[in-house]
Design a protein around this motif. Sequence first.
Motif, PDB file in Angstrom:
ATOM      1  N   MET A  90      -6.966 -12.298 -14.160  1.00 39.62           N
ATOM      2  CA  MET A  90      -6.177 -11.534 -15.113  1.00 39.62           C
ATOM      3  C   MET A  90      -5.162 -12.454 -15.770  1.00 39.62           C
ATOM      4  O   MET A  90      -4.745 -13.445 -15.171  1.00 39.62           O
ATOM      5  CB  MET A  90      -5.465 -10.409 -14.348  1.00 39.62           C
ATOM      6  N   GLY A  91      -4.753 -12.131 -16.988  1.00 36.78           N
ATOM      7  CA  GLY A  91      -3.742 -12.936 -17.674  1.00 36.78           C
ATOM      8  C   GLY A  91      -2.415 -12.903 -16.936  1.00 36.78           C
ATOM      9  O   GLY A  91      -2.122 -11.943 -16.202  1.00 36.78           O
ATOM     10  N   THR A  92      -1.598 -13.934 -17.146  1.00 37.26           N
ATOM     11  CA  THR A  92      -0.337 -14.060 -16.387  1.00 37.26           C
ATOM     12  C   THR A  92       0.562 -12.847 -16.589  1.00 37.26           C
ATOM     13  O   THR A  92       0.961 -12.173 -15.637  1.00 37.26           O
ATOM     14  CB  THR A  92       0.399 -15.341 -16.832  1.00 37.26           C
ATOM     15  N   GLU A  93       0.902 -12.542 -17.834  1.00 37.68           N
ATOM     16  CA  GLU A  93       1.831 -11.450 -18.097  1.00 37.68           C
ATOM     17  C   GLU A  93       1.236 -10.116 -17.673  1.00 37.68           C
ATOM     18  O   GLU A  93       1.934  -9.247 -17.144  1.00 37.68           O
ATOM     19  CB  GLU A  93       2.213 -11.448 -19.580  1.00 37.68           C
ATOM     20  N   GLN A  94      -0.059  -9.954 -17.895  1.00 36.13           N
ATOM     21  CA  GLN A  94      -0.723  -8.706 -17.530  1.00 36.13           C
ATOM     22  C   GLN A  94      -0.665  -8.492 -16.014  1.00 36.13           C
ATOM     23  O   GLN A  94      -0.351  -7.402 -15.530  1.00 36.13           O
ATOM     24  CB  GLN A  94      -2.190  -8.760 -18.005  1.00 36.13           C
ATOM     25  N   ALA A  95      -0.926  -9.550 -15.253  1.00 36.83           N
ATOM     26  CA  ALA A  95      -0.918  -9.447 -13.787  1.00 36.83           C
ATOM     27  C   ALA A  95       0.479  -9.106 -13.283  1.00 36.83           C
ATOM     28  O   ALA A  95       0.646  -8.283 -12.380  1.00 36.83           O
ATOM     29  CB  ALA A  95      -1.396 -10.762 -13.174  1.00 36.83           C
ATOM     30  N   ILE A  96       1.492  -9.725 -13.879  1.00 40.52           N
ATOM     31  CA  ILE A  96       2.868  -9.491 -13.406  1.00 40.52           C
ATOM     32  C   ILE A  96       3.330  -8.092 -13.797  1.00 40.52           C
ATOM     33  O   ILE A  96       3.944  -7.380 -12.988  1.00 40.52           O
ATOM     34  CB  ILE A  96       3.802 -10.580 -13.974  1.00 40.52           C
ATOM     35  N   ASP A  97       3.026  -7.683 -15.023  1.00 37.23           N
ATOM     36  CA  ASP A  97       3.430  -6.334 -15.459  1.00 37.23           C
ATOM     37  C   ASP A  97       2.776  -5.255 -14.604  1.00 37.23           C
ATOM     38  O   ASP A  97       3.335  -4.179 -14.417  1.00 37.23           O
ATOM     39  CB  ASP A  97       3.050  -6.122 -16.930  1.00 37.23           C
ATOM     40  N   ARG A  98       1.608  -5.558 -14.101  1.00 35.86           N
ATOM     41  CA  ARG A  98       0.885  -4.579 -13.287  1.00 35.86           C
ATOM     42  C   ARG A  98       1.583  -4.360 -11.932  1.00 35.86           C
ATOM     43  O   ARG A  98       1.444  -3.315 -11.325  1.00 35.86           O
ATOM     44  CB  ARG A  98      -0.544  -5.093 -13.077  1.00 35.86           C
ATOM     45  N   CYS A  99       2.297  -5.358 -11.465  1.00 36.08           N
ATOM     46  CA  CYS A  99       2.862  -5.302 -10.116  1.00 36.08           C
ATOM     47  C   CYS A  99       4.362  -5.061 -10.077  1.00 36.08           C
ATOM     48  O   CYS A  99       4.904  -4.751  -9.023  1.00 36.08           O
ATOM     49  CB  CYS A  99       2.552  -6.607  -9.371  1.00 36.08           C
ATOM     50  N   LEU A 100       5.063  -5.255 -11.189  1.00 30.19           N
ATOM     51  CA  LEU A 100       6.526  -5.163 -11.178  1.00 30.19           C
ATOM     52  C   LEU A 100       7.015  -4.086 -12.133  1.00 30.19           C
ATOM     53  O   LEU A 100       6.405  -3.847 -13.180  1.00 30.19           O
ATOM     54  CB  LEU A 100       7.136  -6.505 -11.586  1.00 30.19           C
ATOM     55  N   LYS A 101       8.124  -3.458 -11.760  1.00 35.89           N
ATOM     56  CA  LYS A 101       8.717  -2.443 -12.621  1.00 35.89           C
ATOM     57  C   LYS A 101      10.226  -2.569 -12.537  1.00 35.89           C
ATOM     58  O   LYS A 101      10.798  -2.591 -11.438  1.00 35.89           O
ATOM     59  CB  LYS A 101       8.263  -1.060 -12.151  1.00 35.89           C
ATOM     60  N   LEU A 120      -2.935  -7.646   0.164  1.00 38.54           N
ATOM     61  CA  LEU A 120      -3.819  -8.619   0.808  1.00 38.54           C
ATOM     62  C   LEU A 120      -5.011  -7.930   1.456  1.00 38.54           C
ATOM     63  O   LEU A 120      -6.098  -8.500   1.558  1.00 38.54           O
ATOM     64  CB  LEU A 120      -3.046  -9.419   1.863  1.00 38.54           C
ATOM     65  N   GLN A 121      -4.816  -6.693   1.910  1.00 34.40           N
ATOM     66  CA  GLN A 121      -5.921  -5.962   2.532  1.00 34.40           C
ATOM     67  C   GLN A 121      -6.829  -5.307   1.510  1.00 34.40           C
ATOM     68  O   GLN A 121      -7.786  -4.631   1.877  1.00 34.40           O
ATOM     69  CB  GLN A 121      -5.359  -4.899   3.488  1.00 34.40           C
ATOM     70  N   GLY A 122      -6.508  -5.515   0.234  1.00 32.62           N
ATOM     71  CA  GLY A 122      -7.390  -5.020  -0.822  1.00 32.62           C
ATOM     72  C   GLY A 122      -7.165  -3.575  -1.192  1.00 32.62           C
ATOM     73  O   GLY A 122      -7.954  -2.987  -1.927  1.00 32.62           O
ATOM     74  N   GLN A 123      -6.082  -2.965  -0.698  1.00 27.18           N
ATOM     75  CA  GLN A 123      -5.816  -1.569  -1.036  1.00 27.18           C
ATOM     76  C   GLN A 123      -4.950  -1.504  -2.289  1.00 27.18           C
ATOM     77  O   GLN A 123      -4.295  -2.464  -2.661  1.00 27.18           O
ATOM     78  CB  GLN A 123      -5.089  -0.881   0.130  1.00 27.18           C
ATOM     79  N   LYS A 124      -4.928  -0.339  -2.916  1.00 27.48           N
ATOM     80  CA  LYS A 124      -4.114  -0.163  -4.111  1.00 27.48           C
ATOM     81  C   LYS A 124      -2.648  -0.092  -3.695  1.00 27.48           C
ATOM     82  O   LYS A 124      -2.290   0.674  -2.797  1.00 27.48           O
ATOM     83  CB  LYS A 124      -4.530   1.120  -4.820  1.00 27.48           C
ATOM     84  N   SER A 125      -1.818  -0.871  -4.326  1.00 28.52           N
ATOM     85  CA  SER A 125      -0.459  -0.994  -3.811  1.00 28.52           C
ATOM     86  C   SER A 125       0.629  -0.563  -4.781  1.00 28.52           C
ATOM     87  O   SER A 125       1.789  -0.498  -4.409  1.00 28.52           O
ATOM     88  CB  SER A 125      -0.203  -2.450  -3.400  1.00 28.52           C
ATOM     89  N   GLY A 126       0.301  -0.255  -6.013  1.00 25.15           N
ATOM     90  CA  GLY A 126       1.305   0.243  -6.955  1.00 25.15           C
ATOM     91  C   GLY A 126       2.302  -0.816  -7.391  1.00 25.15           C
ATOM     92  O   GLY A 126       2.090  -2.012  -7.228  1.00 25.15           O
ATOM     93  N   HIS A 127       3.438  -0.335  -7.960  1.00 25.03           N
ATOM     94  CA  HIS A 127       4.478  -1.241  -8.465  1.00 25.03           C
ATOM     95  C   HIS A 127       5.505  -1.556  -7.397  1.00 25.03           C
ATOM     96  O   HIS A 127       5.710  -0.781  -6.475  1.00 25.03           O
ATOM     97  CB  HIS A 127       5.231  -0.588  -9.639  1.00 25.03           C
ATOM     98  N   VAL A 128       6.168  -2.673  -7.574  1.00 28.02           N
ATOM     99  CA  VAL A 128       7.379  -2.977  -6.815  1.00 28.02           C
ATOM    100  C   VAL A 128       8.542  -2.871  -7.786  1.00 28.02           C
ATOM    101  O   VAL A 128       8.526  -3.493  -8.850  1.00 28.02           O
ATOM    102  CB  VAL A 128       7.336  -4.407  -6.224  1.00 28.02           C
ATOM    103  N   ILE A 129       9.544  -2.061  -7.436  1.00 25.17           N
ATOM    104  CA  ILE A 129      10.680  -1.935  -8.350  1.00 25.17           C
ATOM    105  C   ILE A 129      11.713  -3.003  -8.006  1.00 25.17           C
ATOM    106  O   ILE A 129      11.854  -3.402  -6.847  1.00 25.17           O
ATOM    107  CB  ILE A 129      11.308  -0.509  -8.297  1.00 25.17           C
ATOM    108  N   ALA A 162       1.311 -11.642  -7.401  1.00 27.64           N
ATOM    109  CA  ALA A 162       0.493 -10.991  -8.438  1.00 27.64           C
ATOM    110  C   ALA A 162      -0.511 -11.977  -9.024  1.00 27.64           C
ATOM    111  O   ALA A 162      -1.672 -11.645  -9.257  1.00 27.64           O
ATOM    112  CB  ALA A 162       1.405 -10.440  -9.533  1.00 27.64           C
ATOM    113  N   LEU A 163      -0.071 -13.204  -9.236  1.00 28.62           N
ATOM    114  CA  LEU A 163      -0.974 -14.222  -9.777  1.00 28.62           C
ATOM    115  C   LEU A 163      -2.001 -14.650  -8.732  1.00 28.62           C
ATOM    116  O   LEU A 163      -3.145 -14.959  -9.059  1.00 28.62           O
ATOM    117  CB  LEU A 163      -0.179 -15.436 -10.257  1.00 28.62           C
ATOM    118  N   LEU A 164      -1.561 -14.697  -7.465  1.00 27.17           N
ATOM    119  CA  LEU A 164      -2.490 -15.090  -6.401  1.00 27.17           C
ATOM    120  C   LEU A 164      -3.603 -14.065  -6.230  1.00 27.17           C
ATOM    121  O   LEU A 164      -4.765 -14.415  -6.009  1.00 27.17           O
ATOM    122  CB  LEU A 164      -1.725 -15.219  -5.077  1.00 27.17           C
TER     123      LEU A 164
END
Length: 1939
Positions: free
Chosen positions: A878-889, A845-854, A871-873
């Motif tokens: 960005m596309g739905t799947e792309q946004a989610i894959d970027r944030c989750l692992k 939310l603060q606009g910093q790079k936050s990496g993945h959530v496992i 991730a969508l918010l």
Amino acid sequence: MITACDTQDFVPFGREYVQQHPGKFQIQVQNVVHTDPGLPLLKSFRDISIQDSGKKEQWTFYTELDKDGCRGSYDEELYVSGNTVVWSKGGQDGCRSVIKTFTMDSPVLQALWCKFVIPESSNPEEICSTLDTEGEMQSGVCVVESSCVSCFMEDGSDYLAALPFQVAHVWVIKNGLLFERTVSPTEYSSQKRNAPNQTTVFSMLHPLDEVAPVITKTGTAGCQKTSYLTDNTQHVVFSSIDPSIVLTYDTMVGVHSAWKVRRARQEECNAVCNTWDQTASIYQMGPCTPAQNLNQSSSNMSRFYGNISASPQVSPLRSYSGRISSPAFMSHSQSPLIGNPPGIDRRSQSPALLGSTSLLRLHTPSPQTSKSPGNFYRTPANMSLINESFTEWMEPITPEICLEHIWTETAPAIRDGSLGKSSKAFLTRDLCGQQYLCYVISYRQQLRCVKFEESNDLKKLVFGAVNIIPCKDAVPIESKDLLIVLDTSGCLFMYSGTAKINRLHVPTLPVGNMSVSILRQMTPLHSPVRGGGGVFTSSRPPSAMDARFDEEFQLNQISPVQTELEESANYDDFPLGCGYIQNLRDNISDRFTIELTNGQLCRCTIPDMTNSPGIDIGLKALKHMLPRDLALQMLGRWYTVRNSPGGIGSQSEWMMFIRCLLGMMGYDTAKLALTFKQEMDMSLSPVSAKRAKTSDQGSEEDWEWMLSSDHHKFVSETLDDALGLSGCHGIPEAAQSHQATVNMSAILFSHIPACFMALHLVYEELKLNSLLVEDLEQLVTLLHQLAVDLRCNQYVDYYCRDFPKLIDTASTVSQVKDEHLEKMQYPSVFTKIPPSVYKWIITSLQGQKSGHVIYIPLVCNNILNVVSLYALLLNKHMGTEQAIDRCLKKVPPSGHRAPTCDISMSRSFCRASPTHNYLERVVLYMTQLGMTERDLTYLPVGIALPIREAIFHCRCNPPSDWPEEAYTLTGREDISKLLSLQDREDVSPPPGIFKRKPSPQSQGTKEEDDGMEHLDDEYLRLRFSEDLRVQEARRLLHSSRPARISLVQKPEISDHDFIEEQERHLYAICIRTMALSVGRGMFTLSTYHPLPTETLPIPKLCLTGKAPPRNTTVDLSHIDTPPNMTAWPLFHNGVAAGLRIADFSQVDSSWIMYNRPKSNELTNEYAGFLMALGLNKHLVKMNILNKHNYLSKGHEMTTIGLLLGIAAAKRSTMDLATMKMLSIHLPAMLPPTSTELNVSHNVQVAAILGVGLVFQGTGHRHTADILLAEIGRPPGPELQNCNDRESYSLAAGLALGLVMFGKGKETMGTSDLSMADTLYHFMVGGHKRPLIGPSQERYKTPSYQIQEGDTVNVDVTSPGATLALGMLYFNTKNSAVSEWLKVPDTQFMLDQVRPDFLLLRTLARGLVMWDSVLPSVDFLKETIPKILEDYAFHKYQMQDDDNNIDFETMSQAYCNVVAGACMVIGLKFAGSANQEAFDTLVECMNRSLKIISTPPLVEQAGKSTVENCMMTILMSMAMVMAGTGNLEVLRMCRMFRSRVGPPYNLYVMYGSHIAISMAIGLLFLGGGKYTLSTKDEAIAVMLCAFFPKFPTHSNDNRYHLQAFRHLYVLAAELRTMLPRDVDTGFPCYVPIEIRFKDTEHYFNESYKTSAPCILPELDLLQEIKILGPRYWPIVFHKDKNWNSLKLLLKHNGTLYVKQRAGHLSYVEDPKGYRSMLAKSLTVDQSSQTCVKPDVIKAFTSDTKVVALTEYFFSNHDNTEDLLQVLSDVLYECVTLEKPEALSTHITLDQVTRRSEFQWTSLGVSQLKLIYAYYNLEHSSVLTGTEMLDQSAIQEEFQGQQLLKPEFILSMKNRLKNVLDKWLNENLSVLVKYIKGESVRGSAVRNLSAVLVWYDIPSPSDLAHISIEGVPSLPTLYAALPQLHVSTLMMLLNAWKTDR
């Protein structure tokens, strides 16, 4: 040892029930004479059994999976004893009830549950190779006898299928059954051939299908062999539905094999049939000849030939004579209970125990046959095969099921033969999800388990090696993934897969044959005696409650400090043999039955793995992270500890879990401070019971523990000062724990980091569920211990911030040494910095790079859902799947194969690409994740708020293409309800229709039933709320009460004359009364929902009067009246009654017959009733035999009603059967040489128009030719066709117009069909043309009555031809035809045309020039020729030189032309309520009224002409205003209706009253819900119904058959929108805006109105909007959700709307004054603290809000401050439409208020999250910083957020003030923390909140600050940028003083 819980004695319910059941006796008393000669033979063969099964009774259990995939709450039992089957249901509480009992007439072999599918597709090629067929699922019970099977379905249908063989066993497969037939001893020795008649296994996919042979496929891919399953040594021993496999045993080789069950492919069937054709001859079917075979077959109608008693071979042949295609695709749609002869019933069904006579049902499997069940096999009953060859009749049956070989076990060295066959087989899975196929070999006392799993492509199953477990019996526990094994020694053991877990102890069983006394006295083996009830009862001593068995069956140590859990699994220390258990059975869910050797049964329940949701998630996570074998051991060890004898006792389950887990990790739990302290705390706490001690000897450890306990601290703090004692210090804990070290040989030692990581992810998961805070507090103690031991300081700090009390825990010497750490295995996902969802969200939310959530798939569902949505918010573009894959692992599984179907991530997204609105995408994705409003309430308030914001913003105007769940989630139940209509096939009646009572004025005697009592009062009260027009219309159309004859007897009139005068007046009124039924039919169209058990009430047509004051009855006995005067009025009365039936009523053939007159003679009313049923499409359900029965009676009215009704029901279908029915009544449709049928004239008229209806709009040339010729049909032959020829000619013309409507352009180019020329010839006259074709032969004999001459009789042919011409060239603008139809403009030409024909010509010309018809007076003027304008009604104003003008002709022509033009306007603007058209027609009506009231004018045209003209105009006005209830037209009708008796009776005839009643009916068509359509097909039928020539008396059908008047029904359509509040269900007013499509005449046209209202025709509209502000908007748009609107109108027009929270309905507050007053009261600041509940109620009707208001504001205990806040919040949430924000406001307010004395860092973090989110979304509002898109954001969010910026800022500042105040006072505590020194005491709790709010890094991150002593201010600022400079200065000073 593991203890079973809830153990009870068990007796099958059916056993007790059967003892009281009459059984076979009921069958015997039914002495039914069998009409079918084959049935006794069938029965005699069926009673012979090759193998006599000695089973006396059997029973099976079943439980249905519910929607969530969990087991149902109750079991079903099928009990079989002899001939009786008992089907019952009930739960564990012992309350069982009978669903059904079946008593068959031969012993029942088996009863089982089955499911069949009726395929949707009728094309066999579309059905896939699996058994998952799309279609309607039928489930029920299947009862198997030796040679037939009966299926009883839950939907009430039942089937009986005779089998061509004797059944040995039946197996359930997916959507079908497998039959294994008995094999005679002679067959074992006979030669085997690959022939279907030697197949041993058959399949049935539906009881109406053939029983087909099963084929097998063996071999590898290169060399595959397909053949029939003819090996009689192969026996099925087990079948499974999912996966779809069967297990067979080969008694010859002695091996088991597994086969995949699937549909047979076409090529396999062909291959099998071909090989059979080559190898076997059809004449080699059995030892006897075909003729002998036939005579000795089991049924003389069976297609199976083979002597069953001698040779059970069965015939593979079937006849060609039956149904054309497979019954699987033909016969399922028909009821199996049609056309049953008596005498086939073979069973009784007794639904109750002591029911009366048994319920008889007839069973015929095939609906096409009416013989016996044997006919199912498609061989003609009387067919003889002796004289005909087989090949002419027979073909092999196509196999349906193929068994594909998967696996065979290795053959044993010594074959067991039939002894080696498994006695039981089942599927099970272990705790890690590995599947096994298990089968018990009783002979060898072995359980063989074969591991299997799906291949990577999921197409086949791969089997592993066989594991052998010695046992007597075994059952799987499906819901727990466990296996109960009865050991060879007679003990019960529990397994998971092939891994032994522990021994199972069943408390109420006998202990065994060994003496119990050798055990120690305190063991819990002193179990209650049998029947004692539960596991342990409260009467047992407390010591026994807490005594525990560990895995060694040893007792606990004497010391209360528990020993470690590292016991060896040595089960043989106490070899308790138990010979009492015979076998195990009836496993359902977590229950199974133990059968003892004495026959007693005991039902056991297996205990749960855990009751805590937190532990459950933890176990799943550990299972994922650990290797499979370790995971199994860990789960088994925990299960043993959790469920050892004695139960949990006083311990907490979490405590047990922590001890167990630490023990498995190698910790010495007895010397570990965490577990040691917790356990002793618990045992001495006032709540828990004191632990039992096994010795009075104490120990040093006990004393140490007591001194360090919380209880001691609490007591010492309070008592020390009072007693003046000095502090007492215990020996440091390090002293006792330094000796202990971790055991490196423990099973989980090397995996401690993996376990720690798994549990940390569980911790993050639990943090996202506000209901699991208690579990979180328990788990964090374990995690803190592990983090300390693993030297993970970041984790330790992380947990301490969440739970400050952990800081207070003393740091003990760790049992884990540094050298131990090196020997541990760290998983790849292990990180130094703790993974945190909260931190990820805030940094994002603060606009910093936050990496993945496992996250762990299928375990951490909350993490997955929350992070996906954020991730969508945050990634809007960005596309739905792309946004989610970027944030989750995902965390990969360790070693073993985890479930691959992570459903939530592999969904097919409707919108994979970013949408124009990212918030809509978030809401849509929530529904795809399956989240609901309830899930949101579980989430912490700060996490949920941004998601709630997204929902809030989508609520106002959601997209129209969302799924139903998305609308429900956003709180738009109104749109959700609208979408649910799409899933509903049947049209349901409006709510409350059956509860609706007739209106009060209609209640009374039967005589007063007026047929109008079932109107929709709710709708009418809303629609016409300001006057009584509906009641007035009802009064005008009332025909069931006697008329009031209020004449005054003059002195000079005698009594006799006065009676005659009264009767003449009554007769005049009766003429009007007889006409009312037609209008009443319109008024009550589709308003009544009859009950199927009641007849339709037909109101009485009352033709008597009452003379006041004595109310003497007046009837028509003294004057002459026409004969059969009431014939047609009664017909109309019947039609009106039938039209009341709504479209969605349950009308079938039997109900129609049920309504026949009691006298069994056909009446005119019933004839009308039949026609009405046809008009509203119900007559199609009538049985063909009943139709024939009615037609053959020769009742004229019934024939007319039936023909017109069926034709209307089959309109435009060209239905051949209907056409044949009509043709019989039309000589023109029959060959000239056919027998002359005496068909009455009126029937012929009805039939010819019926032809037009059946072929309407089809342009069928042959029919058109016949109809064209019939317009000019000459009189004759002989005495036929002489009366009322005009109506026949008109009907033929109308029928031709219906068939060829608007087809004029197509016929112009055809040279062979000069249709227009012929029609013109019939219209204007001329020489007759010679007859051609069949009619030439028919009319050779001239008429004996009428001599017409050589010219066309235009008086007969012109009306029909004129209208046919207009309809043929409808809207073609054909100039030639238009000229033909133009009104002549000279005196001479006018004299050539009958004036009334000019009306029809004007009407026809309007049809041709349809587009040029305008609703204006100018259009009328253009239609009227100048000569008529000049001379009509001007006789007394003209000069003498105009003497040659015929003023009468001119006036009559003028009247008719105006009437024709008005009729055209009425047709074009029918149902539109077009004001201009209405004004034009009113102008014409006023002129007509002026003429008829002025004698000099009216005599120029004649009163009857002007009257006809006025009635036509009146009808046209009513057509335009149809359904609107227009008062002006109603007043005119009332005025016209009052013209009764002299002098009006000279020109106001029966026809005028028909027109008036129709006009009233049209105004309130269908109770005000219907209106008229102007589609082409509707215009055509309106011409038939509103033909502007009305009858002169009640039997007048000369020009137009009266029955045609009712065809308006085909043009009526429901276009009413009735809004209903979705929450209350009450109808309401809603403002709507209707926008028209742009056309060349108008652009951007719209208007606003209030619903309920009638909508314009949908084809003209572009958009309909539900407007605010009181209701949420709904938009129907032409290009989006127009189908929803059409569905809505089809479903009674009910539109569900959602009222906004801050508003009242228009009914409660019409002008909005109450809401305005309330708002003015609450806006005034001075009154806010004293808000009364009544004020809030004044502007909301939300029940939850009102309840909250009443609770808080009527409770005087609350402080003013709290009330102030509450009233602010309440007012804002309600007025701004966000009641869901109430809980958020109150929660946040609590966080900040409680912060002053007891606030948690979790609460602070919620406020921090919310602040971060709003700072992102509304940064310009909150911080005042300028942004590029500031204006856009302000515009988008102004007043549209759940929390106001002011509220958030006030919360933030209040919290900040508290924290700053604390900081100022406790800076030294913060300095200590930063330095890494230990912090203790009461300040710790507040410190954690400061750390969280200011994001202060952990001490390890700040270690560099204090390296050089006191840091400088810049250094501090760089390290702690979150703190204010003034705070840093104070911190620096504190630092210095601390030094």
